[in-house]
Design a protein around this motif. Structure first.
Motif, PDB file in Angstrom:
ATOM      1  N   UNK A 137      61.501  -6.452  15.710  1.00  0.00           N
ATOM      2  CA  UNK A 137      61.459  -5.770  14.405  1.00  0.00           C
ATOM      3  C   UNK A 137      60.245  -6.205  13.585  1.00  0.00           C
ATOM      4  N   UNK A 138      59.859  -7.456  13.721  1.00  0.00           N
ATOM      5  CA  UNK A 138      58.697  -7.947  12.981  1.00  0.00           C
ATOM      6  C   UNK A 138      57.392  -7.296  13.406  1.00  0.00           C
ATOM      7  N   UNK A 139      57.404  -6.681  14.566  1.00  0.00           N
ATOM      8  CA  UNK A 139      56.199  -6.013  15.065  1.00  0.00           C
ATOM      9  C   UNK A 139      56.226  -4.500  14.796  1.00  0.00           C
ATOM     10  N   UNK A 140      57.262  -4.027  14.122  1.00  0.00           N
ATOM     11  CA  UNK A 140      57.394  -2.613  13.736  1.00  0.00           C
ATOM     12  C   UNK A 140      57.288  -1.656  14.922  1.00  0.00           C
ATOM     13  N   UNK A 141      57.920  -2.002  16.013  1.00  0.00           N
ATOM     14  CA  UNK A 141      57.915  -1.126  17.183  1.00  0.00           C
ATOM     15  C   UNK A 141      59.124  -0.213  17.148  1.00  0.00           C
ATOM     16  N   UNK A 142      58.920   1.034  17.480  1.00  0.00           N
ATOM     17  CA  UNK A 142      60.012   1.994  17.578  1.00  0.00           C
ATOM     18  C   UNK A 142      60.121   2.443  19.031  1.00  0.00           C
ATOM     19  N   UNK A 143      61.187   3.149  19.327  1.00  0.00           N
ATOM     20  CA  UNK A 143      61.394   3.638  20.690  1.00  0.00           C
ATOM     21  C   UNK A 143      60.391   4.734  21.028  1.00  0.00           C
ATOM     22  N   UNK A 189      61.523  -0.559  23.849  1.00  0.00           N
ATOM     23  CA  UNK A 189      62.082  -0.807  25.180  1.00  0.00           C
ATOM     24  C   UNK A 189      61.009  -1.336  26.125  1.00  0.00           C
ATOM     25  N   UNK A 190      59.824  -0.743  26.067  1.00  0.00           N
ATOM     26  CA  UNK A 190      58.727  -1.232  26.905  1.00  0.00           C
ATOM     27  C   UNK A 190      58.376  -2.672  26.542  1.00  0.00           C
TER      28      UNK A 190
END
Length: 185
Positions: free
Chosen positions: A126-132, A136-137
């Protein structure tokens, strides 16, 4: 000296400790029974057999691992969370090799330990602001990097005369750089 009282929890805990000593693949009912000073048949009051015992050890190991990983990321973000998560992962793999091997034993995917480990991975990300589907990757990259390094270390497969800790830090720093710059990849 009186025998240690056998309960399902004591049996699983002793089996997990024994797995750390002799290897999860070498865990037998005979070895666990010997620990308690009883015959193998006495264990069947508490478990259905070796397969049941191994699954219970796996569930225990996953729960312990989830506790460690969840605690590691709590209150942290980005690099601090990643370093704490990675170090907890490595400590499990190298400090508890039998339990770590047990975490790869088949268990239902909705097991509480599995669910909590996945949650800890996503909390870290979450701290890296990644979304799907990027998250998952990233989880797959994170797990394969940490597992690969930890597994090779635990089995003594790194033989170069160079600090493992230095290599570990560089691997974690590389993960941080990759995660922080994911959208640019």
């Amino acid at each position: 000296m009186p025998r240690e009282r056998i309960t399902p929890d004591a049996l699983v805990s002793a089996a997990a400790d024994l797995a750390d000593e002799i290897g999860f693949g070498n865990l037998t009912l005979a070895a666990v029974a010997k620990h308690f000073g009883v015959r193998d048949a006495s264990l069947y009051t508490h478990i259905r057999g070796l397969a049941d015992l191994r699954e219970r050890v796996a569930q225990l190991a996953l729960t312990e691992w989830a506790d460690a990983l969840g605690s590691a990321v709590a209150g942290r973000s980005r690099r601090d969370a990643l370093v704490a998560f990675a170090d907890a992962y490595r400590a499990m793999a190298t400090g508890h090799p039998g339990r770590y091997a047990a975490t790869r034993h088949p268990v239902p995917s909705d097991s509480p330990g599995v669910t909590r480990i996945v949650e800890a991975c996503y909390a870290l990300l979450r701290g890296y602001d990644l979304t799907e589907p990027d998250a998952t990757d990233a989880v797959r990259l994170l797990r394969s990097t940490l597992h690969g390094f930890s597994d090779l270390e635990a089995t003594g497969s790194f033989t170069a005369d160079h600090s493992l800790d230095t290599s570990w830090r560089r691997a974690v720093d590389t993960l941080h750089h990759t995660l922080a710059n994911w959208s640019m990849a």
